[in-house]
Design an enzyme around this catalytic site. Structure first.
Site, PDB file in Angstrom:
ATOM      1  N   LYS A 123       0.589  -1.219  -0.402  1.00  0.00           N
ATOM      2  CA  LYS A 123       0.309   0.039   0.244  1.00  0.00           C
ATOM      3  C   LYS A 123       0.884   1.362  -0.107  1.00  0.00           C
ATOM      4  O   LYS A 123       1.838   1.782   0.754  1.00  0.00           O
ATOM      5  CB  LYS A 123      -0.703   0.027   1.125  1.00  0.00           C
ATOM      6  CG  LYS A 123      -2.327   1.190   1.201  1.00  0.00           C
ATOM      7  CD  LYS A 123      -2.600   1.767   2.346  1.00  0.00           C
ATOM      8  CE  LYS A 123      -2.138   2.733   2.875  1.00  0.00           C
ATOM      9  NZ  LYS A 123      -1.367   4.147   2.714  1.00  0.00           N
ATOM     10  N   GLU A 133       9.795   2.356  10.757  1.00  0.00           N
ATOM     11  CA  GLU A 133      10.689   3.026  10.086  1.00  0.00           C
ATOM     12  C   GLU A 133      10.047   4.271  10.126  1.00  0.00           C
ATOM     13  O   GLU A 133       9.526   4.681   9.482  1.00  0.00           O
ATOM     14  CB  GLU A 133      11.668   3.022   8.661  1.00  0.00           C
ATOM     15  CG  GLU A 133      13.231   3.880   8.888  1.00  0.00           C
ATOM     16  CD  GLU A 133      12.445   4.879   8.385  1.00  0.00           C
ATOM     17  OE1 GLU A 133      12.813   6.113   9.232  1.00  0.00           O
ATOM     18  OE2 GLU A 133      12.486   5.389   7.166  1.00  0.00           O
ATOM     19  N   CYS A 152      13.109  11.800   6.434  1.00  0.00           N
ATOM     20  CA  CYS A 152      13.182  11.822   7.957  1.00  0.00           C
ATOM     21  C   CYS A 152      14.802  11.733   9.103  1.00  0.00           C
ATOM     22  O   CYS A 152      14.827  12.005   9.899  1.00  0.00           O
ATOM     23  CB  CYS A 152      12.244   9.608   8.702  1.00  0.00           C
ATOM     24  SG  CYS A 152      13.423   8.948   7.172  1.00  0.00           S
ATOM     25  N   GLU A 167       9.201  16.842  14.155  1.00  0.00           N
ATOM     26  CA  GLU A 167       9.387  16.295  13.274  1.00  0.00           C
ATOM     27  C   GLU A 167       8.801  17.706  12.563  1.00  0.00           C
ATOM     28  O   GLU A 167       7.921  17.233  11.974  1.00  0.00           O
ATOM     29  CB  GLU A 167       9.703  15.498  12.767  1.00  0.00           C
ATOM     30  CG  GLU A 167       9.907  14.418  11.766  1.00  0.00           C
ATOM     31  CD  GLU A 167       9.930  13.254  10.969  1.00  0.00           C
ATOM     32  OE1 GLU A 167      10.965  13.105  10.243  1.00  0.00           O
ATOM     33  OE2 GLU A 167       9.121  13.226  11.658  1.00  0.00           O
TER      34      GLU A 167
END
Length: 482
Positions: free
Chosen positions: A174, A249, A283, A383
Site C-alpha cells: 500500500k 521506520e 526523516c 519533526e
C-alpha cells in the site's frame, strides 16, 4: 488527466470492489494530475488471498530463480527509469534532476544491492563450525503487508519489496495515496518481469481504511511500515491482536554537532544543504544544528547565507533547486511550526512565513533558519518535514551529547570535527541507529533504522533480508539412529 483506478492483484489489473475516486494533486500547481481509487477491506482481502495462495509455490522456488526474476526487474527499471523520475517529480514535487539522480536512482540502487546480498546470503548453516548437530534454517516469514510513504517513494518500496520477495515472502503493497503514481509504475515493471501471479499485489488506499485492514488481517504475517510515528503507533496497536511481526521506520530529529575544530564553512553549509534537500522532507535530515559556542556566530551567518542562496523552482525545471512541499496539509503544518518558532522567541535569520517571492501558487516554502533555539521549543522537538533549520549553541562535549539525546527520536545524528577520536568517542554516546562523520557517504548495505520512536528493525543489506526471515533451529541434524 491520467486515470489509474485499478489495483494490481494476482497478476492482473482489476477494478476496486467499490468505486472511490481520489485526485492526486501536483503540489507545484495545486491541480489534479491523476485519478486513483481508494480501496476497502474487501480489496485487501482479495490481495491477501492472492498472496497467501502463491506463498508456498514462491517460497519453494529456488533462490537462483527468484534472483533471476529480480534481475529482470532491474533491467526493466533501468530502461524505464526516466518514466519513474517523471512520475515521482509530478506526484510529490521533487525537482526533476533530484528525481532522476536521487529518487529514481535509489530504487535501482537498492534492487542491485539486494541482488548482491541475496547471492551471498547463507539461508542454511550450522550454528558454529564445532556444532555439527545444531543446524539453522532461515525461512520466509510469510505474507507481508508493506506500507510506504510519499517522501522517498521508490527508495522505500524497493527497500521492502525486494528483500521480501528475494527471501521467499509474498507481499501486499500500500503506497501513499498522496504519491501513488510511481508505485503503480513499479507494479507495471513487476508485471513485465513476469513474477508468479499473487507474489506481488498493490492496493491504493488511505491509512484508516486500507492500512488498518492490512494491520488487522489474520493472514498477514508481518507489517513493514515507513511513515510518521503517530501512524506507526496506531498500526502496531491494530497488529497486536494477531501478534504480527512489525518493522517500523518512522520519524527523526537529527542533531548535527559541529565542533570548532571542524572546517566550519564546509560543515555548516553542507549541513544546511542536507537539511533543505528534498525540501526538508527526509526523516534523516539534520534539522538541529548544534554549534560550539566559540564559532556559533560564524555558523549562524553561514547557515543564513546558505538558506538565502537556496534556489526554489518548479519541479519540471532542470537545476539545483528545491521544489514544493508535497501537499496543502504539509504546507500548513510547516507554516504553523515556523510561526511557533517566532512566537517562542527563536531568532529568525532567513526565510519565514509564506511562499517565496515570485510564487503565488503551489506548496512552495522558504528555506528557513532559526538561531538561538533551545531544545524545549517546538521547532527543536517536532519533526517539521520542511526546509527549516534550528541552530543551538553548546559549550562542551557533554552538553552536545545531552542536547542531541534529548528527543523522543533516534534515527540519524551527525558529528563534524577535525578530531576523529573525539567523533568516535561521541558516537558511542549518541542514542541513534546511525551516526555520520564529516559528510561521509553511507554504504548502501549499511543498516538503516533508529532507536526510540524512530522505529524498530533495520532496512538495507543483510539486515534488510533478516527482517523478513524466521530462524528455525534444528537439533540432532547429523545424529545417527542406532
Amino acid at each position: 488527466m491520467l486515470r489509474k483506478t485499478n489495483f494490481y492483484i494476482n497478476g492482473a489489473w482489476i477494478p476496486p470492489t467499490l468505486p472511490n475516486d481520489f485526485d492526486v494533486i501536483n503540489p507545484a500547481t495545486e491541480k489534479p494530475v491523476c485519478v486513483i481509487s481508494l480501496g476497502s477491506s474487501k480489496d485487501v482481502n482479495k490481495a491477501v488471498t492472492a498472496a497467501k495462495n502463491s506463498f508456498d509455490i514462491w517460497n519453494n522456488t529456488p533462490i537462483k530463480e527468484r534472483i533471476l526474476k529480480i534481475e529482470k526487474l532491474a533491467e526493466i527499471y533501468e530502461i524505464r527509469v526516466d518514466e519513474m523520475a517523471k512520475a515521482i517529480s509530478m506526484e510529490m514535487g521533487a525537482p526533476i534532476d533530484l528525481a532522476i539522480n536521487s529518487q529514481a536512482a535509489a530504487g535501482i540502487g537498492h534492487i542491485r544491492s539486494f541482488i548482491r546480498v541475496l547471492k551471498e546470503f547463507k539461508f542454511e548453516h550450522y550454528l558454529r563450525d564445532d556444532t555439527p548437530d545444531e543446524f539453522l534454517i532461515h525461512e520466509a516469514v510469510g505474507v507481508c503487508g508493506l506500507i510506504t510513504p510519499w517522501n522517498w517513494p521508490m527508495n522505500q518500496v524497493t527497500m521492502k519489496v525486494i528483500p521480501a520477495l528475494g527471501v521467499g515472502c509474498t507481499v501486499v503493497l500500500k503506497p501513499s495515496e498522496i504519491a501513488p503514481m510511481s508505485s503503480l509504475l513499479f507494479a507495471e515493471f513487476m508485471d513485465e518481469a513476469g513474477f508468479l501471479d499473487g507474489v506481488f499485489n498493490l492496493i491504493n488506499g488511505d491509512g484508516p481504511t486500507v492500512g488498518d485492514a492490512i494491520g488487522r488481517h489474520p493472514d498477514i504475517d508481518m507489517i513493514s511500515f515507513t511513515g510518521s510515528t503517530k501512524v506507526g503507533i496506531g498500526l502496531t496497536r491494530s497488529s497486536a491482536d494477531t501478534v504480527k511481526r512489525v518493522a517500523l521506520e518512522m520519524g527523526g530529529k537529527g542533531a548535527n554537532i559541529i565542533f570548532a575544530d571542524a572546517n566550519i564553512t564546509e560543515a555548516v553549509k553542507r549541513g544546511a544543504i542536507h537539511c533543505f534537500n528534498n525540501t526538508g522532507q527526509s526523516c534523516n535530515a539534520p534539522s538541529r544544528m548544534l554549534v560550539e559556542r566559540s564559532v556559533y556566530d560564524e555558523a549562524v551567518e553561514i547557515a543564513s547565507t546558505t538558506a538565502k542562496n537556496t534556489a526554489i523552482g518548479q519541479p519540471n525545471e532542470h537545476g539545483n533547486h528545491i521544489g514544493p512541499l508535497v501537499s496543502e496539509a504539509q504546507f500548513n503544518k510547516v507554516q504553523d511550526l515556523i510561526q511557533s518558532g517566532i512566537d517562542e522567541g527563536a531568532r529568525l535569520v532567513a526565510g519565514g512565513i509564506g511562499r517565496p517571492d515570485g510564487f503565488n501558487r503551489g506548496y512552495f516554502v522558504q528555506a528557513t533558519v532559526f538561531a538561538d533555539v533551545n531544545n524545549s521549543m517546538r521547532i527543536a522537538r517536532e519533526e517539521i518535514f520542511g526546509p527549516v533549520l534550528s541552530i543551538i549553541p553548546f559549550d562542551d562535549e557533554a552538553e552536545a551529547i545531552k542536547i542531541s539525546n534529548d528527543t523522543k527520536y533516534g534515527l540519524t545524528n551527525y558529528v563534524q570535527s577535525g578530531d576523529i577520536l573525539r567523533a568516535q568517542r561521541i558516537s558511542r554516546h549518541l542514542r541513534s541507529g546511525m551516526v555520520v562523520f564529516n559528510g561521509a557517504s553511507r554504504h548502501p548495505e549499511s543498516p538503516f533504522g533508529g532507536y526510540k520512536q524512530s522505529g524498530k528493525g533495520r532496512e538495507g543489506g543483510i539486515y534488510g533480508l533478516e527482517e523478513f526471515l524466521e530462524v528455525k533451529a534444528i537439533s540432532g541434524w547429523n545424529t545417527v539412529i542406532r
